[in-house]
Design a protein around this motif. Sequence first.
Motif, mmCIF file in Angstrom:
data_model
loop_
_atom_site.group_PDB
_atom_site.id
_atom_site.type_symbol
_atom_site.label_atom_id
_atom_site.label_comp_id
_atom_site.label_asym_id
_atom_site.label_seq_id
_atom_site.Cartn_x
_atom_site.Cartn_y
_atom_site.Cartn_z
ATOM 1 N N ARG A 171 -14.157 0.726 63.630
ATOM 2 C CA ARG A 171 -12.842 0.696 62.988
ATOM 3 C C ARG A 171 -12.214 2.081 62.919
ATOM 4 N NH1 ARG A 171 -13.560 -2.230 57.382
ATOM 5 N NH2 ARG A 171 -11.289 -1.882 57.298
ATOM 6 N N LEU A 172 -13.051 3.112 62.831
ATOM 7 C CA LEU A 172 -12.551 4.487 62.775
ATOM 8 C C LEU A 172 -12.301 5.079 64.159
ATOM 9 C CD1 LEU A 172 -14.836 5.795 59.894
ATOM 10 C CD2 LEU A 172 -12.324 5.674 59.821
ATOM 11 N N GLY A 173 -12.625 4.321 65.200
ATOM 12 C CA GLY A 173 -12.406 4.795 66.561
ATOM 13 C C GLY A 173 -13.453 5.765 67.059
ATOM 14 N N CYS A 174 -14.629 5.781 66.400
ATOM 15 C CA CYS A 174 -15.693 6.696 66.807
ATOM 16 C C CYS A 174 -16.476 6.171 67.999
ATOM 17 C CB CYS A 174 -16.657 6.938 65.652
ATOM 18 S SG CYS A 174 -15.903 7.629 64.169
ATOM 19 N N THR A 175 -16.429 4.864 68.223
ATOM 20 C CA THR A 175 -17.176 4.246 69.306
ATOM 21 C C THR A 175 -16.536 2.907 69.624
ATOM 22 O OG1 THR A 175 -19.416 3.681 70.054
ATOM 23 C CG2 THR A 175 -18.832 3.043 67.810
ATOM 24 N N ASP A 176 -17.093 2.204 70.619
ATOM 25 C CA ASP A 176 -16.582 0.869 70.934
ATOM 26 C C ASP A 176 -17.645 -0.166 70.581
ATOM 27 O OD1 ASP A 176 -18.490 0.750 73.074
ATOM 28 O OD2 ASP A 176 -17.063 1.730 74.414
ATOM 29 N N PHE A 177 -17.302 -1.444 70.751
ATOM 30 C CA PHE A 177 -18.203 -2.514 70.323
ATOM 31 C C PHE A 177 -19.527 -2.500 71.080
ATOM 32 C CE2 PHE A 177 -14.064 -4.206 68.944
ATOM 33 C CZ PHE A 177 -14.382 -4.574 67.647
ATOM 34 N N ARG A 178 -19.494 -2.229 72.385
ATOM 35 C CA ARG A 178 -20.732 -2.241 73.163
ATOM 36 C C ARG A 178 -21.663 -1.120 72.756
ATOM 37 N NH1 ARG A 178 -19.236 -3.822 79.445
ATOM 38 N NH2 ARG A 178 -18.460 -5.930 79.010
ATOM 39 N N ARG A 179 -21.121 0.071 72.634
ATOM 40 C CA ARG A 179 -21.957 1.192 72.219
ATOM 41 C C ARG A 179 -22.469 1.002 70.794
ATOM 42 N NH1 ARG A 179 -18.938 6.677 74.535
ATOM 43 N NH2 ARG A 179 -19.317 6.256 76.754
ATOM 44 N N ALA A 180 -21.689 0.352 69.967
ATOM 45 C CA ALA A 180 -22.124 0.073 68.601
ATOM 46 C C ALA A 180 -23.368 -0.808 68.600
ATOM 47 C CB ALA A 180 -20.999 -0.597 67.814
ATOM 48 N N GLN A 181 -23.371 -1.819 69.451
ATOM 49 C CA GLN A 181 -24.544 -2.685 69.542
ATOM 50 C C GLN A 181 -25.732 -1.940 70.133
ATOM 51 O OE1 GLN A 181 -24.821 -5.771 68.192
ATOM 52 N NE2 GLN A 181 -22.821 -5.203 67.372
ATOM 53 N N GLY A 182 -25.475 -1.051 71.058
ATOM 54 C CA GLY A 182 -26.545 -0.221 71.601
ATOM 55 C C GLY A 182 -27.147 0.678 70.531
ATOM 56 N N LEU A 183 -26.297 1.180 69.627
ATOM 57 C CA LEU A 183 -26.787 2.027 68.537
ATOM 58 C C LEU A 183 -27.676 1.226 67.591
ATOM 59 C CD1 LEU A 183 -26.865 4.623 66.913
ATOM 60 C CD2 LEU A 183 -24.659 3.984 65.897
ATOM 61 N N LEU A 184 -27.291 0.002 67.295
ATOM 62 C CA LEU A 184 -28.125 -0.836 66.442
ATOM 63 C C LEU A 184 -29.507 -1.059 67.060
ATOM 64 C CD1 LEU A 184 -25.704 -3.595 65.094
ATOM 65 C CD2 LEU A 184 -26.849 -1.792 63.782
ATOM 66 N N ARG A 185 -29.530 -1.242 68.357
ATOM 67 C CA ARG A 185 -30.824 -1.394 69.051
ATOM 68 C C ARG A 185 -31.605 -0.088 68.999
ATOM 69 N NH1 ARG A 185 -35.045 -1.133 70.221
ATOM 70 N NH2 ARG A 185 -36.266 -2.020 71.943
ATOM 71 N N ALA A 186 -30.937 1.017 69.173
ATOM 72 C CA ALA A 186 -31.620 2.310 69.228
ATOM 73 C C ALA A 186 -32.252 2.692 67.894
ATOM 74 C CB ALA A 186 -30.635 3.393 69.662
ATOM 75 N N VAL A 187 -31.619 2.298 66.780
ATOM 76 C CA VAL A 187 -32.150 2.700 65.470
ATOM 77 C C VAL A 187 -33.132 1.676 64.903
ATOM 78 C CG1 VAL A 187 -30.091 4.048 64.912
ATOM 79 C CG2 VAL A 187 -30.260 1.672 64.127
ATOM 80 N N ARG A 188 -33.433 0.629 65.658
ATOM 81 C CA ARG A 188 -34.350 -0.390 65.146
ATOM 82 C C ARG A 188 -35.712 0.201 64.764
ATOM 83 N NH1 ARG A 188 -35.215 -5.430 68.875
ATOM 84 N NH2 ARG A 188 -32.922 -5.316 68.873
ATOM 85 N N PRO A 189 -36.294 1.121 65.574
ATOM 86 C CA PRO A 189 -37.561 1.729 65.147
ATOM 87 C C PRO A 189 -37.423 2.496 63.832
ATOM 88 C CG PRO A 189 -37.209 2.069 67.489
ATOM 89 C CD PRO A 189 -35.922 1.532 66.945
ATOM 90 N N ASP A 190 -36.283 3.146 63.628
ATOM 91 C CA ASP A 190 -36.043 3.854 62.362
ATOM 92 C C ASP A 190 -35.985 2.872 61.197
ATOM 93 O OD1 ASP A 190 -35.350 6.830 63.106
ATOM 94 O OD2 ASP A 190 -34.264 5.608 64.548
ATOM 95 N N LEU A 191 -35.333 1.737 61.411
ATOM 96 C CA LEU A 191 -35.253 0.727 60.362
ATOM 97 C C LEU A 191 -36.648 0.250 59.964
ATOM 98 C CD1 LEU A 191 -32.236 -1.430 61.623
ATOM 99 C CD2 LEU A 191 -32.221 0.336 59.850
ATOM 100 N N GLU A 192 -37.510 0.091 60.943
ATOM 101 C CA GLU A 192 -38.871 -0.364 60.655
ATOM 102 C C GLU A 192 -39.643 0.680 59.870
ATOM 103 O OE1 GLU A 192 -42.896 -1.964 62.957
ATOM 104 O OE2 GLU A 192 -41.013 -1.747 64.063
ATOM 105 N N VAL A 193 -39.536 1.932 60.280
ATOM 106 C CA VAL A 193 -40.241 3.010 59.582
ATOM 107 C C VAL A 193 -39.746 3.114 58.139
ATOM 108 C CG1 VAL A 193 -40.519 5.515 59.456
ATOM 109 C CG2 VAL A 193 -40.765 4.346 61.647
ATOM 110 N N VAL A 194 -38.440 3.072 57.957
ATOM 111 C CA VAL A 194 -37.857 3.197 56.624
ATOM 112 C C VAL A 194 -38.236 2.001 55.756
ATOM 113 C CG1 VAL A 194 -35.664 3.244 55.369
ATOM 114 C CG2 VAL A 194 -35.959 4.666 57.384
#
Length: 231
Positions: A171-194
Amino acid sequence: MSEDLGALLAQLQLTDSGFPSGMYTLSHGLEGYTQLGPVGPEDLRELLTDLLHNMVGPGDAAALVLAHRAVRADDWERLAEVDHRLHATKLVQEQRTASVRTGRQVLDTAAFAFPIPEAARLAELVAAKATPGSHAVVVGALYAGLGVAEARAVAADLYAFAASYVTAAVRLGCTDFRRAQGLLRAVRPDLEVVARAALGAEDPRDLHSSVPLADTVAAGHQRAPARLFIT
């Protein structure tokens, strides 16, 4: 099996973006960064993981776990202690306000969506000003009442936070929808650790937050003349 499916369906409803929690009004500090200068896709992961490991995990996620356990033990004094401690760890006023605002919105909606005794009891305590009603504590109490296991509860809420963050980034124009979903996938290991670290919380005194730069940016954001988000 049917009981497990019921808890899962309740969990999906509570974390769904269509649930009127008010999370869409939060950028989790990201808008403050964009006010200081451009924030691109390459910056988002570092900003998000900093919040996950140093604020959301040891603060909100751990509070959710402790609130969940307190409700299962029918220890409402303990829940209030967790809630007050979490509230105190949020140093910036707009963060405290947003946490309580969304928490109470979730609790109010739960009266209709999930008419369970735990929701009614917590609503009484919040109305009596015995406890602030922070978002993580409210959600933890609801998950406990709905029969959602604490590991699933904390994992779901952490994912909901990350999803809310990347949605704000779009919404802030920092990224697009596809890259946003890629970011969610990329931080999944962090979510598990946290999540695993939050499950190790044993006492309200374990709750803490240490994100000095994010807090400084948030303090500036609350004085900004124009804002799209409340945080």
